[in-house]
Design a protein around this motif. Structure first.
Motif, PDB file in Angstrom:
ATOM      1  N   GLY A 320     -23.437  -7.918  47.670  1.00 36.65           N
ATOM      2  CA  GLY A 320     -24.048  -9.037  48.368  1.00 36.65           C
ATOM      3  C   GLY A 320     -25.385  -9.466  47.802  1.00 36.65           C
ATOM      4  N   ARG A 321     -25.838  -8.788  46.740  1.00 36.49           N
ATOM      5  CA  ARG A 321     -27.119  -9.120  46.123  1.00 36.49           C
ATOM      6  C   ARG A 321     -26.903  -9.665  44.718  1.00 36.49           C
ATOM      7  NH1 ARG A 321     -30.134  -3.877  45.505  1.00 36.49           N
ATOM      8  NH2 ARG A 321     -31.576  -5.291  44.436  1.00 36.49           N
ATOM      9  N   THR A 322     -27.853 -10.471  44.266  1.00 37.89           N
ATOM     10  CA  THR A 322     -27.818 -10.899  42.862  1.00 37.89           C
ATOM     11  C   THR A 322     -28.401  -9.826  41.965  1.00 37.89           C
ATOM     12  OG1 THR A 322     -30.002 -11.929  42.978  1.00 37.89           O
ATOM     13  CG2 THR A 322     -28.110 -13.315  43.549  1.00 37.89           C
ATOM     14  N   THR A 323     -29.261  -8.972  42.524  1.00 36.14           N
ATOM     15  CA  THR A 323     -29.978  -7.888  41.825  1.00 36.14           C
ATOM     16  C   THR A 323     -30.892  -8.430  40.721  1.00 36.14           C
ATOM     17  OG1 THR A 323     -28.268  -7.397  40.166  1.00 36.14           O
ATOM     18  CG2 THR A 323     -28.082  -6.278  42.281  1.00 36.14           C
ATOM     19  N   PHE A 324     -31.207  -9.734  40.742  1.00 35.88           N
ATOM     20  CA  PHE A 324     -32.099 -10.292  39.725  1.00 35.88           C
ATOM     21  C   PHE A 324     -33.450  -9.583  39.715  1.00 35.88           C
ATOM     22  CE2 PHE A 324     -29.923 -14.719  40.078  1.00 35.88           C
ATOM     23  CZ  PHE A 324     -28.849 -14.233  39.336  1.00 35.88           C
ATOM     24  N   GLU A 325     -33.886  -9.202  40.919  1.00 33.07           N
ATOM     25  CA  GLU A 325     -35.205  -8.593  41.012  1.00 33.07           C
ATOM     26  C   GLU A 325     -35.279  -7.221  40.339  1.00 33.07           C
ATOM     27  OE1 GLU A 325     -32.804  -7.515  44.667  1.00 33.07           O
ATOM     28  OE2 GLU A 325     -33.151  -9.273  43.407  1.00 33.07           O
ATOM     29  N   ASP A 326     -34.117  -6.630  40.000  1.00 35.05           N
ATOM     30  CA  ASP A 326     -34.098  -5.303  39.381  1.00 35.05           C
ATOM     31  C   ASP A 326     -34.213  -5.363  37.864  1.00 35.05           C
ATOM     32  OD1 ASP A 326     -33.744  -4.164  41.887  1.00 35.05           O
ATOM     33  OD2 ASP A 326     -31.556  -4.317  41.780  1.00 35.05           O
ATOM     34  N   TYR A 327     -34.224  -6.566  37.295  1.00 36.24           N
ATOM     35  CA  TYR A 327     -34.184  -6.704  35.839  1.00 36.24           C
ATOM     36  C   TYR A 327     -35.421  -7.442  35.329  1.00 36.24           C
ATOM     37  CZ  TYR A 327     -29.261  -5.395  36.129  1.00 36.24           C
ATOM     38  OH  TYR A 327     -28.087  -4.733  36.366  1.00 36.24           O
ATOM     39  N   PRO A 329     -37.325 -10.406  33.750  1.00 34.19           N
ATOM     40  CA  PRO A 329     -37.043 -11.850  33.888  1.00 34.19           C
ATOM     41  C   PRO A 329     -36.378 -12.460  32.658  1.00 34.19           C
ATOM     42  CG  PRO A 329     -39.234 -11.342  34.732  1.00 34.19           C
ATOM     43  CD  PRO A 329     -38.726 -10.081  34.090  1.00 34.19           C
ATOM     44  N   VAL A 330     -36.708 -11.965  31.471  1.00 32.28           N
ATOM     45  CA  VAL A 330     -36.069 -12.493  30.248  1.00 32.28           C
ATOM     46  C   VAL A 330     -34.587 -12.161  30.250  1.00 32.28           C
ATOM     47  CG1 VAL A 330     -36.023 -12.388  27.730  1.00 32.28           C
ATOM     48  CG2 VAL A 330     -38.220 -12.333  28.951  1.00 32.28           C
ATOM     49  N   ASP A 331     -34.247 -10.914  30.644  1.00 28.65           N
ATOM     50  CA  ASP A 331     -32.830 -10.523  30.730  1.00 28.65           C
ATOM     51  C   ASP A 331     -32.108 -11.364  31.770  1.00 28.65           C
ATOM     52  OD1 ASP A 331     -33.182  -8.605  28.812  1.00 28.65           O
ATOM     53  OD2 ASP A 331     -33.421  -6.941  30.218  1.00 28.65           O
ATOM     54  N   VAL A 332     -32.766 -11.563  32.913  1.00 23.19           N
ATOM     55  CA  VAL A 332     -32.153 -12.344  33.994  1.00 23.19           C
ATOM     56  C   VAL A 332     -31.840 -13.756  33.523  1.00 23.19           C
ATOM     57  CG1 VAL A 332     -32.537 -13.375  36.267  1.00 23.19           C
ATOM     58  CG2 VAL A 332     -33.210 -11.000  35.834  1.00 23.19           C
ATOM     59  N   GLU A 333     -32.781 -14.374  32.854  1.00 21.02           N
ATOM     60  CA  GLU A 333     -32.584 -15.746  32.370  1.00 21.02           C
ATOM     61  C   GLU A 333     -31.382 -15.828  31.437  1.00 21.02           C
ATOM     62  OE1 GLU A 333     -35.044 -19.269  29.981  1.00 21.02           O
ATOM     63  OE2 GLU A 333     -36.030 -17.366  30.505  1.00 21.02           O
ATOM     64  N   TYR A 334     -31.202 -14.790  30.604  1.00 19.09           N
ATOM     65  CA  TYR A 334     -30.111 -14.830  29.624  1.00 19.09           C
ATOM     66  C   TYR A 334     -28.759 -14.620  30.300  1.00 19.09           C
ATOM     67  CZ  TYR A 334     -27.327 -13.914  25.494  1.00 19.09           C
ATOM     68  OH  TYR A 334     -26.354 -13.969  24.536  1.00 19.09           O
ATOM     69  N   PHE A 335     -28.620 -13.521  31.109  1.00 19.53           N
ATOM     70  CA  PHE A 335     -27.274 -13.317  31.653  1.00 19.53           C
ATOM     71  C   PHE A 335     -26.940 -14.296  32.772  1.00 19.53           C
ATOM     72  CE2 PHE A 335     -28.536 -11.205  35.467  1.00 19.53           C
ATOM     73  CZ  PHE A 335     -29.360 -10.120  35.196  1.00 19.53           C
ATOM     74  N   LEU A 336     -27.966 -14.910  33.410  1.00 20.85           N
ATOM     75  CA  LEU A 336     -27.689 -15.974  34.367  1.00 20.85           C
ATOM     76  C   LEU A 336     -27.130 -17.205  33.649  1.00 20.85           C
ATOM     77  CD1 LEU A 336     -27.790 -16.943  37.250  1.00 20.85           C
ATOM     78  CD2 LEU A 336     -30.160 -17.624  36.912  1.00 20.85           C
ATOM     79  N   ALA A 337     -27.648 -17.477  32.454  1.00 18.59           N
ATOM     80  CA  ALA A 337     -27.117 -18.598  31.664  1.00 18.59           C
ATOM     81  C   ALA A 337     -25.657 -18.357  31.310  1.00 18.59           C
ATOM     82  CB  ALA A 337     -27.950 -18.780  30.401  1.00 18.59           C
ATOM     83  N   LYS A 338     -25.318 -17.102  31.010  1.00 22.89           N
ATOM     84  CA  LYS A 338     -23.928 -16.773  30.689  1.00 22.89           C
ATOM     85  C   LYS A 338     -23.039 -16.838  31.931  1.00 22.89           C
ATOM     86  CE  LYS A 338     -24.068 -16.323  26.301  1.00 22.89           C
ATOM     87  NZ  LYS A 338     -23.255 -17.224  25.446  1.00 22.89           N
ATOM     88  N   ASP A 339     -23.579 -16.493  33.105  1.00 19.49           N
ATOM     89  CA  ASP A 339     -22.827 -16.660  34.353  1.00 19.49           C
ATOM     90  C   ASP A 339     -22.497 -18.128  34.578  1.00 19.49           C
ATOM     91  OD1 ASP A 339     -23.036 -13.971  34.785  1.00 19.49           O
ATOM     92  OD2 ASP A 339     -24.508 -14.090  36.396  1.00 19.49           O
ATOM     93  N   LYS A 340     -23.495 -18.978  34.412  1.00 16.96           N
ATOM     94  CA  LYS A 340     -23.294 -20.417  34.615  1.00 16.96           C
ATOM     95  C   LYS A 340     -22.297 -20.978  33.604  1.00 16.96           C
ATOM     96  CE  LYS A 340     -27.901 -21.220  36.580  1.00 16.96           C
ATOM     97  NZ  LYS A 340     -29.211 -21.876  36.390  1.00 16.96           N
ATOM     98  N   PHE A 356     -31.497  -1.420  32.309  1.00  7.61           N
ATOM     99  CA  PHE A 356     -30.923  -1.328  33.642  1.00  7.61           C
ATOM    100  C   PHE A 356     -31.904  -0.690  34.622  1.00  7.61           C
ATOM    101  CE2 PHE A 356     -27.085  -2.117  31.271  1.00  7.61           C
ATOM    102  CZ  PHE A 356     -26.340  -2.872  32.162  1.00  7.61           C
ATOM    103  N   PRO A 357     -31.634  -0.874  35.933  1.00  2.00           N
ATOM    104  CA  PRO A 357     -32.545  -0.333  36.945  1.00  2.00           C
ATOM    105  C   PRO A 357     -32.766   1.175  36.851  1.00  2.00           C
ATOM    106  CG  PRO A 357     -31.083  -1.941  37.938  1.00  2.00           C
ATOM    107  CD  PRO A 357     -30.609  -1.725  36.530  1.00  2.00           C
ATOM    108  N   ASN A 358     -31.801   1.920  36.281  1.00  2.59           N
ATOM    109  CA  ASN A 358     -32.001   3.365  36.148  1.00  2.59           C
ATOM    110  C   ASN A 358     -32.827   3.722  34.914  1.00  2.59           C
ATOM    111  OD1 ASN A 358     -30.210   2.893  34.080  1.00  2.59           O
ATOM    112  ND2 ASN A 358     -28.654   4.347  34.781  1.00  2.59           N
TER     113      ASN A 358
END
Length: 635
Positions: A320-327, A329-340, A356-358
């Motif tokens: 139920g989460r996007t988990t964007f806050e765990d990554y 911001p540069v990584d988030v921008e890239y894999f979000l672009a691939k999601d879109k 990764f978060p771990n």
């Protein structure tokens, strides 16, 4: 033999034809087909005609499968429906089964027998839910301590439109024993039994015989008793004083119908649960990382491999989460672009390095594929393979290749320069003091010059071997015979050896083939025991690959050296007898294997002397880009 009328609600012509062919081959019953590619046409046909069965594809454009199903059931509530699913849509069919569909079938696995059986079972299943009008097999058990009430029920059942076989029990204990011995189709249970309440007996029956319908009966109307009876599992509640034959017949018929429906639904739910469990096992068994995101980029499903990257054990902390806050911001921008990109174009593919978060930094080869659920909602399925170790290996190979390039420079410059100086010094000494040198010294000077030439050739061969990939090329058409003759003429003393080669136009990497032929021909000429001979090359086009057979009439190679001759620096004769670096066949093997081919020595054929090399060279080299790059770097 009556013809079955089938309505196919589907807009895919290929699927429609597949269904018609499958049922057209059925010898048991003839079928008549009607096709409705839209919701409007299906409802219009159902309004005007009766159909024995309806085959429903819930992926019609403009309407969800559930909405279409409900509209059809409202128009024709008694028509049996078989849902047509895809290979992974069984779970999506669950909602339609719960709404009243009789069955589902994978339309990609249709055949005459299984489709006919599904339709027959659906028709039989649907007919079982119609209240009985003639039910000789309907056995009713009356559990009542009052003989007058038992007789009254018997009389009413004899007057009912349906026919019944009636048994009775005067006590709860006797009734339970009769149920255990032979379950009835329906039980009429008095709520006031001697020694036990009707609700106690009802609880026992529902617990131990869940698919036997129970109708509670009382001597007086009591709403609390009625509510409790339904709450504890009775199908209905009747007041004895108000009973009529038609009312009793209808209540029993509906109670039996409801329990039969529950039984069939439970069976289908169990099948769906088994399918769900199997898919879950497959999902969890995938060695890579699997995840599903909704249109808002929230994680809705993942396998355990993916979950462990978050350092948690409970999926509910991630779902139920996007988990964007765990990554980052540069990584988030890239894999979000691939999601879109996957949502927009249907799929996306990338190689990405993510922290990764771990705390792990992993390199992933990720493919994302869009799909829609049974309501039309879009999702993306992500499958990621961890290529971190492969990426590290490629980096190490690149470093090794850089070292090899440096070595090639040293070999071509730092080593050859002093070697040339030695050769010049020896020449100068011979020119200045040749007449004064004893005969033994002259022989030694000749040996120094010979060894210098050999070392120079070795350095040249090492340089050629290390830079072999620079000479390789893509496939192109050429004539094999012409290339072989041209390569032959580049060897010294080629006039002493006759050459016969297949006159065949082939498509292979021409430059690479020339390197192979030059080294094979040079090996024959250099090591031939007579100084003259015959060479033959045969090419066989095997569609997926070429077989190249190379024969000569020289001394041959003993079987025990069949593998060693392809190793670097290996020669069968001392270098004082035959000049050579021992790298010719090693170069042949390296070139052929670069193109995923094989080279081997063949023994025991029709040729009694000489060598027989067999080369298998694939026509198409289907190589993953990164894997190809790794192999390329090794060469």
């Amino acid at each position: 033999m009556a013809t079955r009328k089938i309505l196919i609600v589907d807009n895919n012509q290929d699927d429609i034809e597949a269904i018609q062919r499958a049922l057209g081959d059925c010898e048991a019953i003839p079928y008549e087909f009607y096709v409705a590619p839209t919701e409007e046409l299906s409802l219009e046909l159902l309004k005007d005609q009766h159909f024995d069965c309806l085959l429903l594809d819930y992926h019609l454009p403009g309407v969800s499968g559930l909405e279409l199903f409900r509209a059809i059931k409202a128009q024709a509530p008694t028509v049996p429906i078989v849902v047509l699913t895809g290979p992974t849509d069984q779970l999506m069919a669950a909602s339609l089964l719960k709404q009243g569909a009789q069955d589902y079938i994978n339309k990609f696995a249709l055949n005459s027998l299984n489709l006919h059986e599904k339709i027959s079972a659906a028709i039989e299943h649907a007919s079982a839910f119609v209240p009985r009008r003639s039910a000789l097999d309907c056995k009713v058990l009356i559990i009542d301590g009052n003989t007058d009430d038992i007789e009254a029920c018997r009389r009413l059942l004899r007057k009912a439109p349906s026919e019944y076989t009636v048994e009775h029990a005067m006590t709860g204990h006797q009734g339970l024993a009769m149920i255990a011995g032979n379950e009835p189709d329906c039980i009429l249970l008095d709520d006031s039994m001697p020694g036990a309440t009707g609700l106690d007996l009802l609880t026992n029956i529902v617990t131990n015989h869940p698919f036997v319908p129970v109708v509670m009966m009382t001597g007086q109307g009591n709403e609390s008793v009625a509510v409790n009876a339904i709450k504890f599992g009775a199908q209905d509640y009747l007041v004895k004083s108000d009973l009529k034959a038609s009312r009793l017949d209808k209540v029993i018929g509906l109670a039996v119908q409801k329990k039969q429906h529950e039984r069939q639904l439970l069976i289908k739910e169990q099948e769906l649960e088994e399918a769900h469990n199997f898919l879950e096992i497959v999902f969890q068994s995938v060695p890579g990382y699997l995840f599903v995101k909704d249109k808002d980029f929230r994680l809705v499903k993942m396998n355990d491999h993916f979950l462990h990257l978050y350092g948690v054990e409970d999926q509910n902390t991630i779902l139920g989460r996007t988990t964007f806050e765990d990554y980052d911001p540069v990584d988030v921008e890239y894999f979000l672009a691939k999601d879109k990109e996957a949502f927009a174009n249907g799929s996306s593919e990338t190689i990405e390095q993510i922290t990764f978060p771990n705390g792990e930094i992993r390199t992933l080869h990720t493919i994302k594929q869009r799909f829609n659920d049974n309501t039309g909602e879009p999702f993306i399925l992500g499958a990621a393979a961890d290529v971190t170790e492969r990426d590290l290996l490629i980096s190490k190979l690149r470093k090794s290749n850089e070292d090899l390039e440096q070595f090639a420079y040293i070999a071509s410059h730092d080593l050859k320069s002093p070697l040339n100086a030695i050769k010049k010094l020896v020449t100068w000494i011979e020119e200045d003091y040749g007449d004064q040198l004893p005969q033994g010294a002259k022989a030694h000077f000749d040996m120094i010059k010979s060894r210098s030439v050999r070392l120079g050739q070795l350095l040249n061969d090492l340089l050629a071997y290390s830079r072999l990939n620079k000479k390789l090329s893509d496939a192109e058409p050429f004539n094999f015979q012409q290339l072989a003759l041209n390569a032959h003429e580049l060897n010294a003393e080629f006039e002493r050896f006759t050459l016969v080669a297949s006159d065949l136009d082939i498509v292979l990497p021409k430059a690479a083939m020339q390197i192979v032929l030059l080294n094979l021909l040079g090996n024959t000429i250099k090591h031939h025991d007579k100084g003259y001979g015959h060479i033959q090359m045969d090419v066989i086009d095997c569609q997926s690959h070429y077989e190249i057979h190379y024969f000569d009439d020289g001394p041959g190679i003993p079987r025990e050296y069949a593998e060693k001759v392809f190793q670097m620096f290996h020669t069968l004769k001392p270098k004082d007898e035959v000049e050579g670096s021992g790298m010719g066949l090693a170069m042949v093997k390296k070139v052929v294997e670069y193109y995923q081919g094989t080279v081997e020595l063949v023994y025991g054929d029709k040729f009694t002397s000489g060598v027989h090399f067999k080369i298998v060279w694939p026509v198409h080299q289907v190589v993953n880009t990164l894997a190809h790059e790794a192999v390329y770097d090794q060469i």
